[in-house]
Design a protein around this motif. Structure first.
Motif, short mmCIF file in Angstrom:
data_model
loop_
_atom_site.label_atom_id
_atom_site.label_comp_id
_atom_site.label_asym_id
_atom_site.label_seq_id
_atom_site.Cartn_x
_atom_site.Cartn_y
_atom_site.Cartn_z
N MET A 1 -15.73 18.20 33.86
CA MET A 1 -14.69 19.41 33.33
C MET A 1 -14.68 19.30 31.90
SD MET A 1 -11.04 20.70 34.58
CE MET A 1 -11.58 22.23 35.47
N PRO A 2 -15.16 20.18 31.06
CA PRO A 2 -14.95 20.00 29.72
C PRO A 2 -13.48 20.03 29.26
CG PRO A 2 -15.95 22.19 30.10
CD PRO A 2 -15.52 21.51 31.49
N THR A 3 -13.18 19.42 28.24
CA THR A 3 -11.83 19.21 27.86
C THR A 3 -11.61 20.06 26.59
OG1 THR A 3 -12.28 17.54 26.65
CG2 THR A 3 -11.24 17.03 28.79
N TYR A 4 -10.63 20.88 26.30
CA TYR A 4 -10.34 21.51 24.79
C TYR A 4 -9.68 20.82 24.06
CZ TYR A 4 -8.46 25.12 21.85
OH TYR A 4 -8.16 25.68 20.85
N THR A 5 -10.02 20.66 22.66
CA THR A 5 -9.28 19.95 21.73
C THR A 5 -8.95 21.20 20.58
OG1 THR A 5 -10.39 18.12 22.03
CG2 THR A 5 -9.02 18.10 19.92
N PRO A 6 -7.61 21.45 20.51
CA PRO A 6 -7.39 22.51 19.48
C PRO A 6 -7.72 22.13 18.08
CG PRO A 6 -5.49 21.69 20.52
CD PRO A 6 -6.49 21.08 21.15
N PRO A 7 -8.14 22.99 17.16
CA PRO A 7 -8.13 22.45 15.89
C PRO A 7 -6.94 22.40 15.16
CG PRO A 7 -8.36 24.97 16.15
CD PRO A 7 -8.16 24.36 17.69
N LYS A 8 -6.96 21.14 14.51
CA LYS A 8 -5.93 20.97 13.53
C LYS A 8 -5.24 22.15 12.45
CE LYS A 8 -6.15 16.51 14.62
NZ LYS A 8 -4.98 15.78 15.33
N THR A 9 -3.85 22.18 12.50
CA THR A 9 -3.24 23.22 11.86
C THR A 9 -2.28 22.47 10.68
OG1 THR A 9 -1.13 23.26 13.19
CG2 THR A 9 -3.12 24.47 13.67
N LEU A 10 -1.94 23.31 10.01
CA LEU A 10 -0.68 22.90 8.98
C LEU A 10 0.31 22.11 9.34
CD1 LEU A 10 0.08 22.85 6.01
CD2 LEU A 10 1.02 24.93 6.11
N GLY A 11 0.77 22.58 10.70
CA GLY A 11 1.84 21.81 11.42
C GLY A 11 1.57 20.64 11.95
N ASP A 12 0.24 20.02 11.95
CA ASP A 12 -0.36 18.69 12.29
C ASP A 12 -0.02 17.92 10.89
OD1 ASP A 12 -0.97 19.24 14.89
OD2 ASP A 12 -2.56 20.10 14.14
N LEU A 13 -0.21 18.46 9.90
CA LEU A 13 -0.23 17.64 8.53
C LEU A 13 1.20 17.62 7.89
CD1 LEU A 13 -1.69 16.42 6.39
CD2 LEU A 13 -1.92 18.81 5.15
N LEU A 14 1.63 18.94 7.85
CA LEU A 14 3.16 18.93 6.93
C LEU A 14 4.20 18.69 7.78
CD1 LEU A 14 4.32 19.74 4.21
CD2 LEU A 14 4.19 22.29 4.91
N LEU A 15 4.93 17.57 7.70
CA LEU A 15 6.05 17.28 8.51
C LEU A 15 7.34 17.68 8.00
CD1 LEU A 15 5.02 13.37 9.15
CD2 LEU A 15 4.43 15.31 10.78
N VAL A 16 7.50 17.94 6.63
CA VAL A 16 8.69 18.29 6.11
C VAL A 16 8.14 18.87 4.73
CG1 VAL A 16 10.86 17.66 4.94
CG2 VAL A 16 10.18 16.39 6.93
N GLU A 17 8.70 20.16 4.61
CA GLU A 17 8.58 21.16 3.46
C GLU A 17 10.00 21.24 2.92
OE1 GLU A 17 6.46 25.26 2.43
OE2 GLU A 17 6.90 24.62 4.44
N VAL A 18 10.06 20.81 1.54
CA VAL A 18 11.20 21.03 0.66
C VAL A 18 11.68 22.29 0.58
CG1 VAL A 18 12.47 20.50 -1.46
CG2 VAL A 18 11.29 18.64 -0.40
N ALA A 19 10.88 23.14 -0.06
CA ALA A 19 11.17 24.69 -0.11
C ALA A 19 9.92 25.25 0.15
CB ALA A 19 11.63 24.86 -1.41
N PRO A 20 9.80 26.42 1.11
CA PRO A 20 8.60 27.36 1.29
C PRO A 20 8.47 28.12 0.11
CG PRO A 20 10.24 27.29 3.24
CD PRO A 20 10.84 26.60 2.32
N GLY A 21 7.57 28.07 -0.58
CA GLY A 21 7.06 28.77 -1.79
C GLY A 21 7.11 27.97 -3.13
#
Length: 122
Positions: free
Chosen positions: A1-21
């Motif tokens: 059975m094939p497995t699905y690996t979702p693509p990486k997103t910004l949420g995988d990389l960016l753990l904390v954002e000081v201020a959006p914008g």
């Protein structure tokens, strides 16, 4: 059975954002490459490109981390970069081939000076 690996997103990389914008900004990526999410970037002649540790001057200085995958093989292409004030996932950073531990440490120090801290998520 094939497995699905979702693509990486910004949420995988960016753990904390000081201020959006403020943490993220748009940047122009130099033509000639397909840049994956998490690419450690240098800025040369006003355009971001993958860190080039064999290059000279600005090409060797880490200034940002790419916040999305960008295909700039045919033309300079805009993309979102993490430019300041963030915590990023260390294992999601994309480095040039052949990078040494010393070169990584230097680049991570350069990012840290901009307020971009790389650490492994717990």
């Amino acid at each position: 059975m094939p497995t699905y690996t979702p693509p990486k997103t910004l949420g995988d990389l960016l753990l904390v954002e000081v201020a959006p914008g403020w943490t993220k900004e748009k940047a122009l990526l130099a033509m000639g490459a397909a840049y994956p999410l998490g690419t450690v970037l240098a800025k040369v002649s006003g355009k971001c490109q993958a860190l080039d540790l064999a290059g000279t001057g600005a090409a060797k200085k880490a200034v940002a981390v790419l916040g999305e995958s960008v295909d700039a093989t045919a033309a300079d292409t805009p993309g979102v970069v993490i430019a300041r004030g963030a915590v990023v996932e260390l294992v999601e950073l994309h480095w040039p081939a052949g990078v040494t531990d010393v070169q990584k440490a230097t680049a991570l120090d350069e990012l840290n000076a901009l307020g971009i801290v790389a650490r492994a998520a717990l």
